[in-house]
Design an enzyme around this catalytic site. Structure first.
Site, PDB file in Angstrom:
ATOM      1  N   PRO A   1     -31.321  40.739   2.031  1.00 48.64           N
ATOM      2  CA  PRO A   1     -31.485  41.707   0.942  1.00 48.64           C
ATOM      3  C   PRO A   1     -30.924  41.163  -0.366  1.00 48.64           C
ATOM      4  O   PRO A   1     -29.809  40.643  -0.404  1.00 48.64           O
ATOM      5  CB  PRO A   1     -30.682  42.914   1.429  1.00 48.64           C
ATOM      6  CG  PRO A   1     -30.642  42.762   2.921  1.00 48.64           C
ATOM      7  CD  PRO A   1     -30.585  41.293   3.178  1.00 48.64           C
ATOM      8  N   GLU A   2     -31.707  41.256  -1.432  1.00 48.24           N
ATOM      9  CA  GLU A   2     -31.278  40.799  -2.741  1.00 48.24           C
ATOM     10  C   GLU A   2     -30.976  42.007  -3.629  1.00 48.24           C
ATOM     11  O   GLU A   2     -30.980  43.147  -3.160  1.00 48.24           O
ATOM     12  CB  GLU A   2     -32.356  39.894  -3.351  1.00 48.24           C
ATOM     13  CG  GLU A   2     -32.590  38.609  -2.573  1.00 48.24           C
ATOM     14  CD  GLU A   2     -31.427  37.624  -2.682  1.00 48.24           C
ATOM     15  OE1 GLU A   2     -30.535  37.821  -3.534  1.00 48.24           O
ATOM     16  OE2 GLU A   2     -31.399  36.656  -1.908  1.00 48.24           O
TER      17      GLU A   2
ATOM     18  N   ARG B   1     -27.025  39.949  12.986  1.00 50.97           N
ATOM     19  CA  ARG B   1     -26.413  38.620  12.879  1.00 50.97           C
ATOM     20  C   ARG B   1     -24.913  38.671  12.592  1.00 50.97           C
ATOM     21  O   ARG B   1     -24.243  37.643  12.627  1.00 50.97           O
ATOM     22  CB  ARG B   1     -27.113  37.813  11.780  1.00 50.97           C
ATOM     23  CG  ARG B   1     -28.602  37.607  12.044  1.00 50.97           C
ATOM     24  CD  ARG B   1     -29.193  36.672  11.028  1.00 50.97           C
ATOM     25  NE  ARG B   1     -30.635  36.559  11.163  1.00 50.97           N
ATOM     26  CZ  ARG B   1     -31.397  35.753  10.442  1.00 50.97           C
ATOM     27  NH1 ARG B   1     -30.844  34.981   9.527  1.00 50.97           N
ATOM     28  NH2 ARG B   1     -32.700  35.703  10.622  1.00 50.97           N
TER      29      ARG B   1
ATOM     30  N   HIS C   1     -26.719  46.724  18.046  1.00 51.14           N
ATOM     31  CA  HIS C   1     -26.245  46.179  16.768  1.00 51.14           C
ATOM     32  C   HIS C   1     -25.827  47.252  15.769  1.00 51.14           C
ATOM     33  O   HIS C   1     -25.614  46.941  14.596  1.00 51.14           O
ATOM     34  CB  HIS C   1     -27.298  45.255  16.129  1.00 51.14           C
ATOM     35  CG  HIS C   1     -27.811  44.191  17.033  1.00 51.14           C
ATOM     36  ND1 HIS C   1     -26.985  43.321  17.707  1.00 51.14           N
ATOM     37  CD2 HIS C   1     -29.092  43.853  17.381  1.00 51.14           C
ATOM     38  CE1 HIS C   1     -27.722  42.485  18.434  1.00 51.14           C
ATOM     39  NE2 HIS C   1     -28.993  42.786  18.260  1.00 51.14           N
TER      40      HIS C   1
ATOM     41  N   ARG D   1     -27.557  19.952 -19.150  1.00 51.09           N
ATOM     42  CA  ARG D   1     -27.623  20.001 -17.686  1.00 51.09           C
ATOM     43  C   ARG D   1     -28.975  19.519 -17.189  1.00 51.09           C
ATOM     44  O   ARG D   1     -30.011  19.725 -17.831  1.00 51.09           O
ATOM     45  CB  ARG D   1     -27.341  21.410 -17.185  1.00 51.09           C
ATOM     46  CG  ARG D   1     -25.954  21.929 -17.572  1.00 51.09           C
ATOM     47  CD  ARG D   1     -25.619  23.210 -16.869  1.00 51.09           C
ATOM     48  NE  ARG D   1     -25.582  23.038 -15.426  1.00 51.09           N
ATOM     49  CZ  ARG D   1     -25.337  24.025 -14.563  1.00 51.09           C
ATOM     50  NH1 ARG D   1     -25.105  25.253 -15.024  1.00 51.09           N
ATOM     51  NH2 ARG D   1     -25.326  23.804 -13.264  1.00 51.09           N
TER      52      ARG D   1
END
Length: 271
Positions: free
Chosen positions: A2-3, A110, A91, A152
């Site tokens: 998830p972002e 996880r 879970h 950079r």
């Protein structure tokens, strides 16, 4: 994983359903996730009122009377609001109990997520203090990107995904923003003009706002706090579309590994 748009979607769902409620306690079925579950979590929470559900980067901040719960979903974690009498499934590692019979249930196959408790300012926590500005904050501008990019040589895709520079631009959204900006993801950061950075900053905000409005992106097992998937995947222009025609020029979209992540782009439109 998830972002930012997915976490913001979850935050909004939890805020509308849980803010103002009082904790009855907590049940932990594991000793720890990525980090140990706070000792005595049940007693810490019992009787505390949940005043606000906030977000910093991909962290949820549940602000209570005596402190703040810091929660991270990890790779595949998700939260659901359920009735207390619903038996936990596989879970379902953590339950935060409310005195009206509802439960905030954390499932994490996880076990890369985390839940921490702090009585200090959560913004000063070691996990959060080094993060860059939020993409919707006034500090995040094209001039900010241009200044940070000087001299950079890192690929621009890795640059905008650096959470110390700006939070929330995950792999999916970096691909989409660079496509809409016409910037090749492998282009050296220091070789992009100020004008292009001005456009890129605006497009990053637009892409993230679109994803939030759509409830995030459905990849693997993301869902919001009600178990409903996001729909931004239906609007993806390049991510996951290797070999398909570019939606802008018709040229075949390509995929390469850039900065260790899958990158999708049009070699004709992006330079």
């Amino acid at each position: 994983m998830p972002e930012l748009p997915e976490v913001e979607t979850v935050r909004r769902g939890l805020a509308s359903r849980l803010e103002g409620k009082t904790f009855l306690g907590a049940v932990s079925r594991v000793a720890g996730l990525r980090l140990p579950v706070p000792a005595g979590l049940h007693d810490l929470l019992a009787g505390q009122r949940l005043h606000a559900v906030e977000r910093r980067a991909k962290y949820l901040l549940l602000r209570c009377d005596g402190g703040t719960l810091i929660l991270h979903l990890g790779m595949s974690g998700y939260l659901r609001v359920v009735d207390r009498d619903l038996p936990p499934g596989r879970h379902d590692h953590l339950d935060l109990l409310f005195d009206d019979g509802q439960v905030l249930r954390f499932n994490d196959a996880r076990r890369f997520g985390l839940l921490l408790w702090t009585t200090a300012d959560p913004q000063e926590h070691p996990l959060l203090v080094g993060l860059g500005p939020e993409p919707f904050a006034g500090a995040f501008t094209g001039d900010y990107l241009h200044e940070r990019a000087r001299g950079r040589t890192v690929p621009v895709k890795a640059f905008i995904m650096d959470q110390r520079l700006v939070v929330g631009v995950g792999n999916i959204y970096a691909n989409e923003a660079l496509f809409l900006s016409g910037i090749h993801p492998a282009r050296a950061t220091g070789r992009i003009s100020r004008d292009r950075y001005l456009r890129l900053a605006d497009i990053i905000r637009t892409v993230l706002a679109e994803a939030i409005a759509a409830g995030g992106t459905t990849l693997r097992d993301f869902s919001d706090s009600d178990g409903k998937p996001g729909y931004f995947a239906l609007s993806l222009r390049v991510y996951g579309r290797e070999g398909e025609p570019c939606p802008r020029c018709g040229h075949t979209l390509r995929q390469e590994r850039i900065g260790g992540r899958s990158s999708f782009f049009c070699s004709r439109c992006q330079h």
